[in-house]
Design a protein around this motif. Sequence first.
Motif, short mmCIF file in Angstrom:
data_model
loop_
_atom_site.label_atom_id
_atom_site.label_comp_id
_atom_site.label_asym_id
_atom_site.label_seq_id
_atom_site.Cartn_x
_atom_site.Cartn_y
_atom_site.Cartn_z
N PRO A 100 0.24 33.13 81.59
CA PRO A 100 1.68 33.24 81.88
C PRO A 100 2.02 33.08 83.35
O PRO A 100 3.16 32.81 83.69
N ASN A 101 1.04 33.24 84.23
CA ASN A 101 1.30 33.12 85.66
C ASN A 101 1.15 31.69 86.17
O ASN A 101 1.31 31.43 87.34
N ARG A 102 0.82 30.77 85.30
CA ARG A 102 0.61 29.38 85.69
C ARG A 102 1.82 28.53 85.30
O ARG A 102 1.94 28.11 84.17
N GLY A 103 2.68 28.30 86.25
CA GLY A 103 3.77 27.37 86.02
C GLY A 103 4.78 27.82 84.99
O GLY A 103 5.05 29.00 84.81
N LEU A 104 5.29 26.86 84.27
CA LEU A 104 6.38 27.07 83.36
C LEU A 104 5.88 27.41 81.96
O LEU A 104 5.03 26.73 81.42
N ASN A 105 6.40 28.47 81.39
CA ASN A 105 6.05 28.84 80.02
C ASN A 105 6.86 27.97 79.06
O ASN A 105 8.08 28.04 79.02
N GLN A 106 6.16 27.15 78.28
CA GLN A 106 6.83 26.19 77.41
C GLN A 106 7.75 26.86 76.39
O GLN A 106 8.74 26.27 75.98
N TRP A 107 7.44 28.07 76.00
CA TRP A 107 8.27 28.75 74.99
C TRP A 107 9.58 29.27 75.58
O TRP A 107 10.43 29.75 74.85
N THR A 108 9.76 29.16 76.90
CA THR A 108 11.02 29.60 77.51
C THR A 108 12.00 28.46 77.69
O THR A 108 13.13 28.68 78.10
N ILE A 109 11.58 27.23 77.39
CA ILE A 109 12.45 26.07 77.57
C ILE A 109 13.38 25.94 76.37
O ILE A 109 12.95 26.04 75.23
N GLU A 110 14.64 25.71 76.65
CA GLU A 110 15.62 25.55 75.59
C GLU A 110 16.45 24.31 75.87
O GLU A 110 16.91 24.09 76.99
N GLN A 111 16.61 23.47 74.86
CA GLN A 111 17.43 22.27 75.02
C GLN A 111 18.88 22.61 74.75
O GLN A 111 19.20 23.30 73.78
#
Length: 123
Positions: free
Chosen positions: A49-60
């Motif tokens: 979770p500390n590496r870059g962007l968490n893909q599950w937090t992206i929302e279109q």
Amino acid sequence: MTTSGSKDFELDVAEYVEEAFERCGLEVRTGYDLKTAKRSLNLLLADWPNRGLNQWTIEQRTVTLAVGDGEYDLGNDVIDVLSVVLRRDGTDYSLERLSRDEYLTIPTKTTQGRPNQFFLTVR
């Protein structure tokens, strides 16, 4: 043959570790092997979770543009915009993100036409 209809498949940590050892061509020999592997797995999972962007937090999201409007409120829950695509007559056009300095150097910001750039301000 009857089936239960259940599709659950879950291994415990020891089984994951044994599988990893087998894939490496090794064999778990002692309890210490399991202990150190479990510690390594916990450290790895804590690090992700500390590496870059968490893909599950992206929302279109979709925003409808109107002629003459140059600013749009994206809501208080938006902290960044990764990319912007303009769909016009069924064709998608990617917009280029501008830095603050690039945006400030545009002399006339009210020129109308098909957008090809965007600038994000956080309030």
